[in-house]
Design an enzyme around this catalytic site. Structure first.
Site, PDB file in Angstrom:
ATOM      1  N   TYR A  78       0.840  -1.201   0.000  1.00 47.17           N
ATOM      2  CA  TYR A  78       0.000   0.000   0.000  1.00 47.17           C
ATOM      3  C   TYR A  78       0.869   1.243   0.000  1.00 47.17           C
ATOM      4  CZ  TYR A  78       0.839   0.814   4.998  1.00 47.17           C
ATOM      5  OH  TYR A  78       1.430   1.069   6.216  1.00 47.17           O
ATOM      6  N   CYS A  79       0.266   2.344  -0.437  1.00 44.38           N
ATOM      7  CA  CYS A  79       0.883   3.663  -0.386  1.00 44.38           C
ATOM      8  C   CYS A  79      -0.199   4.626   0.093  1.00 44.38           C
ATOM      9  CB  CYS A  79       1.470   4.054  -1.737  1.00 44.38           C
ATOM     10  SG  CYS A  79       0.241   4.228  -3.058  1.00 44.38           S
ATOM     11  N   LYS A  80      -0.109   5.886  -0.264  1.00 43.71           N
ATOM     12  CA  LYS A  80      -1.099   6.858   0.199  1.00 43.71           C
ATOM     13  C   LYS A  80      -2.454   6.652  -0.456  1.00 43.71           C
ATOM     14  CE  LYS A  80      -1.926  11.864   0.506  1.00 43.71           C
ATOM     15  NZ  LYS A  80      -2.917  11.718   1.536  1.00 43.71           N
ATOM     16  N   PHE A 107      -3.516   3.995   1.944  1.00 44.17           N
ATOM     17  CA  PHE A 107      -3.621   4.353   3.356  1.00 44.17           C
ATOM     18  C   PHE A 107      -4.787   5.307   3.604  1.00 44.17           C
ATOM     19  CE2 PHE A 107      -2.103   6.709   7.188  1.00 44.17           C
ATOM     20  CZ  PHE A 107      -2.043   5.643   8.059  1.00 44.17           C
TER      21      PHE A 107
END
Length: 126
Positions: A78-80, A107
């Protein structure tokens, strides 16, 4: 010429994304949950149990760490907002990783779903 958005859109047609509400089970089943954001983002808050490997180092870290090099292990990324994770998932698939998932919406979506977040109490040391 392709834009970053074009590359992300293309990557998302080639990877497997999961909804935040389905992520808990995938994370429990995964060998590793990887946060591909930058250090300051990770230290501001991350999904509990996540290992921090920034997008720019991901392929090198996985290639050079025997614990992460097994191509059949289950990985959740995952990232932002899911763009960097989509590119990372595509790259890992190209490296031969067989079970790579990305959390759709990243996120931000995790937080919007009111899921738990770890926030370190000590300042980052890196």
């Amino acid at each position: 010429m392709k834009t970053a958005h074009d590359l992300v859109t293309e990557a998302k047609t080639r990877i497997h994304e999961i909804q935040p509400q389905d992520a808990d089970a995938a994370i429990r089943d995964a060998a590793v949950l990887i946060d591909v954001r930058e250090a300051d983002e990770y230290h501001a808050g991350h999904i509990p149990g996540a290992v921090h490997i920034p997008r720019g180092l991901l392929e090198f870290k996985l290639s050079n760490d025997p614990a992460l090099s097994a191509r059949d292990q289950k990985l959740v990324l995952y990232c932002k907002t899911s763009g960097r994770a989509a590119l990372a998932a595509q790259s890992l698939q190209e490296m031969g990783y067989l079970h790579v998932l990305s959390i759709q919406g990243g996120f931000d979506a995790w937080c919007e779903a009111d899921k738990p977040v770890d926030k370190p109490s000590l300042p980052p040391l890196d």
